[in-house]
Enzyme design. Structure first.
Site, PDB file in Angstrom:
ATOM      1  CG  ASP A  37      -2.039   1.023   1.112  1.00 29.65           C
ATOM      2  OD1 ASP A  37      -2.342   1.441  -0.014  1.00 29.65           O
ATOM      3  OD2 ASP A  37      -2.591   1.418   2.155  1.00 29.65           O
ATOM      4  CB  CYS A  89     -20.269 -12.606  -3.159  1.00 29.97           C
ATOM      5  SG  CYS A  89     -18.801 -11.886  -2.372  1.00 29.97           S
ATOM      6  CB  CYS A 149     -24.513 -12.425   0.114  1.00 34.08           C
ATOM      7  SG  CYS A 149     -24.215 -11.442   1.609  1.00 34.08           S
ATOM      8  CB  CYS A 185     -20.877  -5.483   1.911  1.00 31.92           C
ATOM      9  SG  CYS A 185     -20.975  -6.011   0.178  1.00 31.92           S
ATOM     10  CB  CYS A 224     -22.554   1.055   2.843  1.00 28.40           C
ATOM     11  SG  CYS A 224     -21.455   2.485   2.648  1.00 28.40           S
ATOM     12  CB  CYS A 248     -15.925   5.369   1.406  1.00 28.59           C
ATOM     13  SG  CYS A 248     -15.213   4.111   2.482  1.00 28.59           S
ATOM     14  CB  CYS A 258     -16.384   2.882   8.158  1.00 23.62           C
ATOM     15  SG  CYS A 258     -18.038   2.128   8.216  1.00 23.62           S
ATOM     16  CB  CYS A 266     -18.672  -3.257   4.062  1.00 25.08           C
ATOM     17  SG  CYS A 266     -16.934  -2.794   3.941  1.00 25.08           S
ATOM     18  CB  CYS A 287     -18.558  -9.800   5.158  1.00 28.54           C
ATOM     19  SG  CYS A 287     -18.106 -11.032   3.909  1.00 28.54           S
TER      20      CYS A 287
END
Length: 370
Positions: free
Chosen positions: A151, A205, A208, A211, A215, A231, A258, A261, A265
């Site tokens: 990152d 997924c 579903c 998420c 939010c 976000c 946050c 989500c 899950c």
């Protein structure tokens, strides 16, 4: 066994099962939880990035636009790269409890900080271990070209990790893994050695969309589509300006990031706890009240967040975020009058030496009590 090192232009994979097995074992010894290998071809993901940027969904993250070409092609970032070694590292501390997190979100007097940020800065932890890993590989096979990242550069980390088989993209755009959910960091070593490739994992997924539904600011605008400008993680961390008024109430008591989500899950029932002491929570950040964190001076903020990702946002954004959360506390029907009066008092006192950014958010917060 001595291994010959191909030239960077050689694209014939090293058919070395022993080396591949060794890489996986060495990664675990260094604290990583999984390792997979992919090439540098990002295909349609580059086009999707360009479309996302063209729509302005990156907000104030100008670096994404500025380095879009590099981000789309790892070979431009590090010439000679033919493979990317992708690793994951779980970050949930042993005391983490998702039920407790939901309870904190319902308590307006408490400050909620994203789980990943309660320990040491992951950039430093992963970078040091990746560098150590690269040196171990060099000792194993001889000199080779490489660079390590986590990152920290224009690199499409999640897409590379998906291609490598570390998981699949969830509808929230995070990477998901059947064995560890989504609570892990990613790191990469770009190398000029044509190691054998791993396989992509199928998506799991199904229908579903928990998420998307959970939010608070509706930042997940459709499956696999995120508008960063909405976000809360972006608003509290990356956004250098005032938080748009239309999102402040929805922020609740979230002061840094946050996790909603991820908390919701179903795959995170498999989230693994880390045994690395680096990610243990520091300074009681998992139990801190808004009033306690507001009481920190700038010197205390700098000292207590030393070695933490939170320190990067600076004291002004920290106070800005707290002011919004305290305004939401003042507007809450469930908070006692005594606590509200104390919040009102410290916010009023804080106006005296607040910069323009913080002052505007304090004034908004105080209006919630009128």
């Amino acid at each position: 066994m001595s291994l010959s090192i191909p030239q960077p232009t050689d694209t014939t994979p090293l058919d070395q099962p022993e080396l591949r097995a060794w890489l996986g074992k060495q990664a675990v010894l260094l604290g990583f939880d999984d390792l997979r290998i992919t090439d540098t071809h990002l295909g349609p993901a580059s086009e999707r990035l360009q479309a996302w940027l063209a729509e302005g969904r990156h907000g104030h993250m100008e670096y994404m636009q500025r380095h879009a070409e590099l981000r789309s092609n790892p070979q431009l970032l590090v010439p000679g790269t033919v493979r990317v070694i992708c690793v994951s590292m779980n970050y949930l501390s042993p005391e983490s409890d998702f039920d407790a997190e939901w309870q904190r979100l319902e308590n307006p007097s408490q400050a909620v900080i994203s789980l990943y940020a309660r320990g040491r800065d992951y950039h430093k932890v992963l970078r040091n271990r990746l560098q150590e890993f690269a040196k171990a590989i060099e000792a194993k096979i001889g000199a080779f070209g490489y660079r390590v990242f986590t990152d920290s550069a224009p690199l499409m980390e999640v897409e590379l990790a998906r291609k490598a088989g570390l998981g699949w993209r969830g509808k929230h755009t995070l990477l998901l893994n059947r064995e560890s959910g989504s609570t892990f960091f990613l790191g990469e070593i770009l190398v000029d050695v044509p190691l054998p490739l791993d396989y992509e994992e199928a998506e799991h997924c199904g229908s579903c969309q928990s998420c998307i539904d959970i939010c608070p600011t509706k930042a997940i605008t459709a499956p696999y589509q995120l508008d960063a400008r909405r976000c809360i993680s972006y608003l509290t961390i990356e956004n250098p300006e005032a938080i748009p008024v239309e999102f402040r109430s929805a922020m609740g008591n979230r002061v840094y990031g946050c996790d909603d989500c991820q908390l919701i899950c179903p795959w995170n029932k498999f989230a693994q706890r880390t045994q690395l002491p680096d990610f243990a929570q520091r300074h009681g950040l998992g139990q801190a009240s808004l009033l306690h964190l507001w009481s920190w001076t700038e010197a205390e903020f700098e000292q207590r967040h030393e070695g933490s990702a939170i320190r990067r946002i600076g004291y002004s954004r920290w106070r800005r975020n707290l002011a919004v959360a305290m305004g939401n506390a003042l507007a809450s029907a469930s908070l006692s009058i005594a606590v509200k009066e104390e919040i009102h008092r410290v916010l009023t006192e804080g106006l005296a030496d607040a910069d323009a950014l913080v002052a505007e958010h304090i004034e908004w917060a105080l209006n919630a009590y009128n």
